[in-house]
Design a protein around this motif. Structure first.
Motif, PDB file in Angstrom:
ATOM      1  N   ALA A 156       0.839  -1.199   0.000  1.00  0.00           N
ATOM      2  CA  ALA A 156       0.000   0.000   0.000  1.00  0.00           C
ATOM      3  C   ALA A 156       0.876   1.252   0.000  1.00  0.00           C
ATOM      4  CB  ALA A 156      -0.930  -0.015   1.211  1.00  0.00           C
ATOM      5  N   THR A 205       1.086   3.948  -3.047  1.00  0.00           N
ATOM      6  CA  THR A 205       0.746   5.341  -2.760  1.00  0.00           C
ATOM      7  C   THR A 205       1.728   6.270  -3.471  1.00  0.00           C
ATOM      8  OG1 THR A 205      -0.193   4.740  -0.622  1.00  0.00           O
ATOM      9  CG2 THR A 205       0.483   7.034  -0.882  1.00  0.00           C
ATOM     10  N   ARG A 212       7.793   7.762   4.292  1.00  0.00           N
ATOM     11  CA  ARG A 212       6.459   8.104   4.791  1.00  0.00           C
ATOM     12  C   ARG A 212       6.595   9.236   5.801  1.00  0.00           C
ATOM     13  NH1 ARG A 212       3.084   5.233   7.704  1.00  0.00           N
ATOM     14  NH2 ARG A 212       1.309   6.196   6.694  1.00  0.00           N
ATOM     15  N   ARG A 221       7.854  -0.725   5.372  1.00  0.00           N
ATOM     16  CA  ARG A 221       6.702   0.072   4.950  1.00  0.00           C
ATOM     17  C   ARG A 221       7.008   1.568   4.916  1.00  0.00           C
ATOM     18  NH1 ARG A 221       2.723  -0.175   9.537  1.00  0.00           N
ATOM     19  NH2 ARG A 221       4.144   1.400  10.337  1.00  0.00           N
ATOM     20  N   LEU A 239      -5.752   5.413 -10.111  1.00  0.00           N
ATOM     21  CA  LEU A 239      -5.498   4.073  -9.599  1.00  0.00           C
ATOM     22  C   LEU A 239      -6.802   3.430  -9.140  1.00  0.00           C
ATOM     23  CD1 LEU A 239      -3.460   1.926  -8.704  1.00  0.00           C
ATOM     24  CD2 LEU A 239      -3.202   3.192  -6.574  1.00  0.00           C
ATOM     25  N   LEU A 265      -7.723   0.699  -7.060  1.00  0.00           N
ATOM     26  CA  LEU A 265      -7.037  -0.180  -6.112  1.00  0.00           C
ATOM     27  C   LEU A 265      -8.050  -0.904  -5.237  1.00  0.00           C
ATOM     28  CD1 LEU A 265      -4.557  -1.266  -4.782  1.00  0.00           C
ATOM     29  CD2 LEU A 265      -4.162   0.946  -3.742  1.00  0.00           C
ATOM     30  N   VAL A 306      -4.393  -5.741  -4.157  1.00  0.00           N
ATOM     31  CA  VAL A 306      -3.392  -5.951  -3.108  1.00  0.00           C
ATOM     32  C   VAL A 306      -3.970  -6.897  -2.062  1.00  0.00           C
ATOM     33  CG1 VAL A 306      -2.070  -4.890  -1.240  1.00  0.00           C
ATOM     34  CG2 VAL A 306      -2.273  -3.726  -3.439  1.00  0.00           C
ATOM     35  N   PHE A 325      -2.860   2.874   5.449  1.00  0.00           N
ATOM     36  CA  PHE A 325      -1.671   2.908   4.599  1.00  0.00           C
ATOM     37  C   PHE A 325      -2.018   2.929   3.115  1.00  0.00           C
ATOM     38  CE2 PHE A 325      -0.490   0.890   8.614  1.00  0.00           C
ATOM     39  CZ  PHE A 325       0.413   1.837   9.049  1.00  0.00           C
ATOM     40  N   PHE A 326      -3.287   2.722   2.797  1.00  0.00           N
ATOM     41  CA  PHE A 326      -3.717   2.729   1.399  1.00  0.00           C
ATOM     42  C   PHE A 326      -4.072   4.142   0.961  1.00  0.00           C
ATOM     43  CE2 PHE A 326      -3.966  -1.723   2.205  1.00  0.00           C
ATOM     44  CZ  PHE A 326      -3.797  -2.320   0.971  1.00  0.00           C
ATOM     45  N   PRO A 327      -3.911   4.413  -0.322  1.00  0.00           N
ATOM     46  CA  PRO A 327      -4.276   5.749  -0.812  1.00  0.00           C
ATOM     47  C   PRO A 327      -5.783   5.989  -0.714  1.00  0.00           C
ATOM     48  CG  PRO A 327      -3.479   4.338  -2.627  1.00  0.00           C
ATOM     49  CD  PRO A 327      -3.280   3.579  -1.358  1.00  0.00           C
TER      50      PRO A 327
END
Lengths: 269, 269, 269
Positions: free
Chosen positions: A24, A28, A121, A131, B3, B5, B36, B60-62
């Motif tokens: 993820a 991003t 991040r 991550r 995207l 996703l 994912v 953590f994902f967009p």
């Protein structure tokens, strides 16, 4: 089409959501990245296993691939996060030897310590740089960011440290590096060690482990093995493996990573 | 590039072809989706584990990601298939609490019951809505279909029901929610329960399970643990975990999901 | 968008880097391929399990998909590498029966033996045709290469050979084909065998295995099972399965692939 290919080699396993979180974070930064899992089942903290597997695999990837490796027992400590630029790829991960063998194979051009926070991040945890640092950095590299702008060039890196066997004529004290999914026992013995010990193809040997002694043969190919009798042979990364045809050598010998074994030429006391 | 996703969190495991079938159904509807895997190793039917892991991961994902969750012991029964639309994502899955904690975290805008057959597979089995309902619906949402047209808005949803511990001064009767791949035991004890029980950092406690009693300490970070002695600490989703430094706490305590344990402050009878 | 979709069904497991190497080889040839893992946890060398699982899964993929199957105990020997072209897909793998049931289901149009070295990796190992032959060939097919140019048409292929049970009135000697991740035991008994044995829904039977005898019922659906008592029912690919509601039938009966079992109608000696 320009392929933005990132491979992942970790010890995260697939039960916990860590691989998903890393992906993820990568997507991003770079939404059109193509991600290939090499494996997430490196034995936990087994840097040697990760390094050898990575080295055995990167040559199958196209030029320009980015390889992220995360087996990182020292995360949060002083070990540096690095990029290794080679003749055909880039490697991203901790500077603990994990990336070294694969990168050396390809010819190292530059090593950079990752320092620029703008490529990480926003929040960087102390426990999960895969991550928070390596995935976003890999995403930026895939986007075309110059590795030079992600950190500062350094002149040294940590090689993959693999314990050396003790070798004398007809006798080797070796160590298990890891066990593969077929139960093949990958040891720290290399071709030159076999030569130094005077062991040749078709020699008969005894393998001693903690609790037992087993007869075995030195062979060139797996298919030359007799059923039920282990063989020693040279694996694809140059390490001697103990294998059992249609069987599980690690179970037979009760061996796992880090354990010692002794190989004696027949007739030697 | 926009995207599309879709993340997947299920208890299907990776041996059977169910994950592959779900992805095939998703790609049939939305050929340019990026998928994912968060994990497919949620313990079978453990909705609480799925819900907590999903909640720990979606940030953590967009923005604009679609999260499919399938831990669905009630499939084929009266539980509703739903879409939860939040401030930054959409969630698709059964209305059994699985999606609730993650969606609440992001701020729920609307909840829709999925009713429109034209957004499902032509044949909908009674046993596999992941493939026949949730995957195609997620594909249509990724294609830009308005969730409002997939079903009807509903005003309620099932929250994630987590059994509450029994707490008194110096004593807690708790329950195991799940065990992670490191053997850390995630319990149903929250920060407020610790406070109610009067347990503070560095307190010494006893953990009682069915067959044994073990000494442990309350700590703030994993690295403060003594080797061989379990620690209680607050995990990232706000639940107290029992961990063993460089060891497996679940194996030591012989604990698995659903089992009871008692934590007693030292000196309390 | 034209979807270049390749599915993978193998017995490689996910610990070793073989799946990653295969994908790297595929992406080297076809950078815009979309890869879906059906499973890599087919039991090692269990061609029947692979063939049945592939046959149960391909119908969920869109038309034009390419299915790579690699359960290949005969790699390096005389078995042919083939492409099977059907009414809706192409299949790539060894000619050992693995692809046959799935391809027959879809209607076979042509079978080609893969012979053209220019569609393989430059170096073809004797042990890993998945990476060196099947993956690159699948990549070229995804790129639009005509299967006819990859090899020569052949008129025969190896069917999926599944051992037949011995059936008489009220008695069947059957064999385990594989065990799924729920512990359901998939046998070689088909609907016609049940009929020949005179077994009907709701009949009471005894299942005999090496070391024990267990009572069971013939049922139509899993949910009709009594807790704790195994049921025989027809699975989705037409093979009778032994299942235990909320339990693991394979563990209860200590059965694994290849083992024999006997099903006797109650009252028969």
């Amino acid at each position: 089409m320009l392929l933005k290919l990132v491979s992942l080699t970790t010890d995260f396993g697939l039960k916990d959501p860590y691989v998903g979180q890393l992906k993820a974070a990568l997507l991003t930064v770079c939404p059109d990245v193509v991600i290939v899992d090499v494996t997430h089942e490196i034995e936990k903290y087994n840097v040697a296993m990760g390094g050898i597997i990575l080295a055995s695999t990167v040559r199958f990837f196209p030029e320009g691939s980015i390889h992220v490796g995360v087996v990182d027992p020292g995360v949060g400590g002083p070990r540096r996060p690095i990029i290794m630029e080679t003749e055909r790829s880039m490697f991203v991960g901790p500077d603990n030897g994990l990336l070294a063998m694969a990168a050396e194979q390809e010819g190292i051009k530059h090593v950079f310590e990752i320092t620029e926070k703008r490529y990480m991040r926003r929040e960087v945890s102390r426990t999960f740089h895969g991550r928070d640092v390596f995935a976003p950095v890999a995403g930026h590299l895939a986007n075309g960011v110059n590795p030079r702008s992600v950190g500062k060039e350094v002149k040294d890196y940590t090689p993959l440290r693999i314990p050396r066997p003790t070798v004398e004529r007809g006798l080797m004290e070796a160590q298990v590096l890891y066990v593969d999914s077929f139960g093949n026992v990958v040891t720290n013995v290399k071709k030159t060690d076999l030569e130094e010990a005077g062991l040749n193809v078709n020699d008969e040997v005894k393998i001693e482990v903690k609790s037992k002694v087993v007869k075995a043969s030195v062979k060139e190919a797996y298919c030359e093995a007799e059923r039920g009798k282990p063989v020693l042979l040279l694996g694809s990364q140059g390490f001697v493996e103990i294998a059992l045809r249609e069987g599980n050598a690690a179970t037979l010998l009760k061996l796992s990573s880090g354990e010692k074994l002794w190989v004696k030429l027949k007739g030697r006391s």
